[in-house]
Design an enzyme around this catalytic site. Structure first.
Site, PDB file in Angstrom:
ATOM      1  N   LYS A   1       6.911   3.330   6.049  1.00 59.81           N
ATOM      2  CA  LYS A   1       7.491   4.335   5.144  1.00 59.81           C
ATOM      3  C   LYS A   1       6.598   5.586   5.144  1.00 59.81           C
ATOM      4  CE  LYS A   1       9.578   0.559   2.642  1.00 59.81           C
ATOM      5  NZ  LYS A   1      10.174   0.044   1.424  1.00 59.81           N
TER       6      LYS A   1
ATOM      7  N   SER B   1      10.522  -7.659   0.310  1.00 65.79           N
ATOM      8  CA  SER B   1       9.426  -8.463  -0.245  1.00 65.79           C
ATOM      9  C   SER B   1       8.990  -9.612   0.656  1.00 65.79           C
ATOM     10  CB  SER B   1       9.792  -8.971  -1.650  1.00 65.79           C
ATOM     11  OG  SER B   1       9.886  -7.887  -2.541  1.00 65.79           O
TER      12      SER B   1
ATOM     13  N   GLY C   1      10.414  -4.110  -2.252  1.00 60.32           N
ATOM     14  CA  GLY C   1       9.257  -3.701  -3.037  1.00 60.32           C
ATOM     15  C   GLY C   1       9.175  -4.322  -4.426  1.00 60.32           C
TER      16      GLY C   1
ATOM     17  N   GLU D   1      16.518   3.392   1.168  1.00 59.77           N
ATOM     18  CA  GLU D   1      15.824   4.565   0.601  1.00 59.77           C
ATOM     19  C   GLU D   1      16.407   5.857   1.166  1.00 59.77           C
ATOM     20  OE1 GLU D   1      11.844   3.253   1.520  1.00 59.77           O
ATOM     21  OE2 GLU D   1      12.089   1.602   0.090  1.00 59.77           O
TER      22      GLU D   1
ATOM     23  N   GLU E   1      18.786  -6.236   4.042  1.00 62.72           N
ATOM     24  CA  GLU E   1      17.766  -5.944   3.032  1.00 62.72           C
ATOM     25  C   GLU E   1      18.437  -5.750   1.668  1.00 62.72           C
ATOM     26  OE1 GLU E   1      13.937  -4.127   4.727  1.00 62.72           O
ATOM     27  OE2 GLU E   1      15.345  -2.493   4.442  1.00 62.72           O
TER      28      GLU E   1
ATOM     29  N   ASN F   1       7.369  -1.520   8.697  1.00 59.25           N
ATOM     30  CA  ASN F   1       7.903  -0.237   8.232  1.00 59.25           C
ATOM     31  C   ASN F   1       6.894   0.379   7.275  1.00 59.25           C
ATOM     32  OD1 ASN F   1       9.370   1.903   7.250  1.00 59.25           O
ATOM     33  ND2 ASN F   1      10.811   0.664   6.068  1.00 59.25           N
TER      34      ASN F   1
ATOM     35  N   HIS G   1      18.247   2.868   6.132  1.00 61.62           N
ATOM     36  CA  HIS G   1      17.456   2.180   5.111  1.00 61.62           C
ATOM     37  C   HIS G   1      17.969   2.587   3.734  1.00 61.62           C
ATOM     38  CE1 HIS G   1      14.067   0.938   2.661  1.00 61.62           C
ATOM     39  NE2 HIS G   1      13.674   0.193   3.673  1.00 61.62           N
TER      40      HIS G   1
HETATM   41  P1  PGA Z   1       9.067  -4.336   1.280  1.00 61.32           P
HETATM   42  O1  PGA Z   1       9.952  -3.233   2.031  1.00 61.32           O
HETATM   43  O2  PGA Z   1       8.634  -5.337   2.298  1.00 61.32           O
HETATM   44  O3  PGA Z   1       7.891  -3.564   0.713  1.00 61.32           O
HETATM   45  O4  PGA Z   1       9.913  -4.948   0.215  1.00 61.32           O
HETATM   46  C1  PGA Z   1      10.836  -3.593   3.037  1.00 61.32           C
HETATM   47  C2  PGA Z   1      11.617  -2.392   3.505  1.00 61.32           C
HETATM   48  O5  PGA Z   1      11.971  -1.540   2.679  1.00 61.32           O
HETATM   49  O6  PGA Z   1      11.908  -2.239   4.706  1.00 61.32           O
END
Ligand code: PGA
Length: 254
Positions: free
Chosen positions: A22, A213, A181, A110, A175, A20, A108
């Site tokens: 983003k 992460s 992150g 976000e 998640e 992903n 997601h």
């Molecule tokens: P990350 O993000 O691996 O940077 O923690 C995962 C995600 O948001 O899909």
């Protein structure tokens, strides 16, 4: 009734790694990455499925850099629930399919933070499946709920609508919001409990990926955790060398 014949999640038990990206990358970096990761996949016959999800404007560049029978699949990071209409700035599931995608990440955290609701996610999932794509439906608790041991309660609320979708037509990505992150991850026993709970609610044939992460140092342990069918990887997926190493590692885990 939605047609699930072209959906892929139910076809295999090999681990799925989703990159992903983003809101990162450029036209050239996306094309180079897709080509490099696909070449690595073709040269190393490891049993792993890889899905690359760049931003909308770069899907065509990613597709153009791949050969006809590429092993690397493409996915989008969102789509709209309606087939077409006066929705300035939005992208329909059929358009995502036209770009050559097979997957769409939906819900997601976000995007939920921008106002997307469980009902929105369900409507988008239905549209996505109807367009012949496999949605990857993201769920997960925030830090306060984790600290209060409310993870299962939060997950129950988020996945309840998914029972309306045909089993095998979608994947779920667990998640925890606090893990995204942050460099923090739940204990593997907590990941196993969440995945098993999701599978017991939605059917054992529902692939459940872990995200938050994930990196080279913890991928193997996570993929070997009971109930984990793959990983949704953000930051650690951005460099092709790291992604290639994670693909090689994932190949031996299932
Ligand atoms: P990350 O993000 O691996 O940077 O923690 C995962 C995600 O948001 O899909």
């Amino acid at each position: 009734m939605v047609d699930v014949s072209s959906c892929r999640c139910h076809e295999s038990s090999m681990p799925i790694l989703i990159a992903n990206w983003k809101m990162h990358g450029s036209r050239s970096s996306v094309a180079e990455y897709a080509f490099a990761v696909n070449t690595a996949l073709e040269m190393a016959p490891v049993e792993v499925e890889v899905v690359f999800c760049p931003s909308f404007p770069y899907l065509a560049a990613a597709k153009a850099s791949l050969p006809q029978n590429a092993r690397l699949k493409l996915g989008a990071q969102n789509c709209h629930a309606e087939k077409e209409g006066a929705f300035t700035g939005e992208v329909a599931a059929s358009m995502v399919r036209d770009w050559g995608c097979e997957y769409v990440i939906l819900g997601h955290s976000e995007r939920r933070a921008m106002g997307e609701t469980d009902a929105d996610v369900l409507a988008k999932a239905k549209a996505t499946i109807a367009a012949g794509l496999t949605p990857v439906l993201c769920v997960g608790e925030g830090e306060k709920d984790y600290e209060k041991s409310h993870t299962i309660k939060v997950l129950d609320g988020q996945v309840s609508g998914f029972k309306k979708l045909p089993e095998g037509s979608y994947c779920v990505a667990y998640e925890p919001i606090w893990a995204i992150g942050s460099g923090k991850t739940p204990k593997t026993s907590e990941i196993a409990a969440a995945h098993q709970h999701i599978k017991s609610a939605l059917g054992s044939g529902t692939p459940v990926l872990y995200g938050g992460s994930v990196k080279l140092a913890n991928l193997k342990e996570i993929l070997k955790t009971e109930g984990v069918d793959g990983a949704l990887i953000g930051g650690a997926s951005l460099k092709s060398e790291d992604m290639k190493a994670m693909i090689a590692m994932a190949g031996g885990t299932h």
